[in-house]
Design a protein around this motif. Structure first.
Motif, PDB file in Angstrom:
ATOM      1  N   PHE A 243       0.977  -6.604  -0.032  1.00 47.67           N
ATOM      2  CA  PHE A 243       0.845  -5.121   0.675  1.00 47.67           C
ATOM      3  C   PHE A 243       1.108  -5.649   2.143  1.00 47.67           C
ATOM      4  O   PHE A 243       1.238  -4.977   3.219  1.00 47.67           O
ATOM      5  CB  PHE A 243      -0.476  -4.407   0.236  1.00 47.67           C
ATOM      6  CG  PHE A 243       0.388  -2.433   0.364  1.00 47.67           C
ATOM      7  CD1 PHE A 243       0.828  -2.135  -1.043  1.00 47.67           C
ATOM      8  CD2 PHE A 243       0.205  -2.150   0.904  1.00 47.67           C
ATOM      9  CE1 PHE A 243       1.340  -1.213  -0.263  1.00 47.67           C
ATOM     10  CE2 PHE A 243       0.459  -0.917   1.502  1.00 47.67           C
ATOM     11  CZ  PHE A 243       0.953  -0.049   0.728  1.00 47.67           C
TER      12      PHE A 243
ATOM     13  N   SER B 204      -2.376  -3.538   5.107  1.00 45.48           N
ATOM     14  CA  SER B 204      -3.712  -3.156   3.866  1.00 45.48           C
ATOM     15  C   SER B 204      -5.046  -3.706   4.368  1.00 45.48           C
ATOM     16  O   SER B 204      -5.865  -4.258   3.833  1.00 45.48           O
ATOM     17  CB  SER B 204      -3.589  -3.699   2.583  1.00 45.48           C
ATOM     18  OG  SER B 204      -3.391  -5.479   2.635  1.00 45.48           O
TER      19      SER B 204
ATOM     20  N   LYS C 209       7.674  -2.892  -0.494  1.00 51.03           N
ATOM     21  CA  LYS C 209       5.993  -3.144  -0.868  1.00 51.03           C
ATOM     22  C   LYS C 209       6.275  -3.914  -3.082  1.00 51.03           C
ATOM     23  O   LYS C 209       5.719  -4.450  -3.356  1.00 51.03           O
ATOM     24  CB  LYS C 209       5.088  -2.396  -1.258  1.00 51.03           C
ATOM     25  CG  LYS C 209       5.071  -0.883  -1.406  1.00 51.03           C
ATOM     26  CD  LYS C 209       4.662   0.132  -1.241  1.00 51.03           C
ATOM     27  CE  LYS C 209       4.901   1.726  -1.427  1.00 51.03           C
ATOM     28  NZ  LYS C 209       3.796   2.836  -0.567  1.00 51.03           N
TER      29      LYS C 209
ATOM     30  N   LYS D 216      -2.164  -2.485  -9.059  1.00 46.82           N
ATOM     31  CA  LYS D 216      -1.642  -2.898  -7.497  1.00 46.82           C
ATOM     32  C   LYS D 216      -2.132  -1.487  -6.628  1.00 46.82           C
ATOM     33  O   LYS D 216      -2.221  -0.214  -6.892  1.00 46.82           O
ATOM     34  CB  LYS D 216       0.101  -2.556  -8.420  1.00 46.82           C
ATOM     35  CG  LYS D 216       0.131  -3.696  -9.290  1.00 46.82           C
ATOM     36  CD  LYS D 216       1.575  -4.291  -9.806  1.00 46.82           C
ATOM     37  CE  LYS D 216       1.490  -5.049 -10.306  1.00 46.82           C
ATOM     38  NZ  LYS D 216       3.332  -4.705 -11.105  1.00 46.82           N
TER      39      LYS D 216
END
Length: 183
Positions: A139, A143, A20, A159
């Protein structure tokens, strides 16, 4: 033995590229806006330098009881620059059929919700709100909500820190550990 080492090397290399931390983040969470449940514009830049738990919610879901834990989590950490942002959505089993006014009344009457709530929006697919499209882009699929009460932790840099499915309760050790690390 060589084949095993090569396989291990390739596996490690694959996970390195899937990390990520490689997200480009052309925009951050604070660059977006969304309407509140009462129709006012919420500039997410107002939450700058705060940690946000973004949760898609629904009034008629088996996970609706998580509202209690969300409120408790909000009360526990709100003085440490923490916000819970509830995002009603009717995309999973038609479990949020009411109007924004009805949703607001339900949350206040049944759960004494004081954290901010948005208008009802889509959280997945082509019609998803830009926040959720941004989350997927930066992501990945973890997500994207698979059901109601999916949780995304946004760190104080705007973030995504982590995402959790519906079964992870707001007061779970997984969420608390991450929050206490980043708050």
């Amino acid at each position: 033995m060589k084949l095993l080492k090569l396989t291990l090397f390739i596996t490690i290399l694959m996970f390195t590229f899937l990390s990520k931390s490689n997200a480009k983040y052309e925009k951050i969470f604070y660059d977006f806006e969304i309407k509140s449940i009462t129709g006012e514009n919420i500039k997410l830049s107002d939450y700058k330098d705060k940690t946000v738990l973004l949760v898609n919610v629904a009034s008629n879901c088996g996970f609706t009881k998580q509202y209690t834990e969300l409120q408790n989590l909000y009360e526990k950490y709100k003085d440490q620059n923490f916000i819970v942002l509830g995002v009603p959505s009717n995309q999973f089993g038609g479990q949020e059929p009411g109007s924004n006014k009805e949703i607001k009344e339900f949350c206040e009457t049944n759960f004494n919700i004081t954290f901010p709530m948005t208008e009802k929006v889509n959280v997945k697919g082509d019609d998803a709100h830009p926040i959720y499209k941004w989350a997927k882009e930066n992501f990945g699929n973890s997500s994207v909500p698979k059901w109601n009460f999916h949780k995304i932790i946004i760190n104080n840099e705007g973030k995504i820190e982590e995402a959790y499915g519906s079964f992870t309760k707001p007061l779970s050790s997984k969420i608390i550990t991450v929050l206490e690390k980043i708050l």
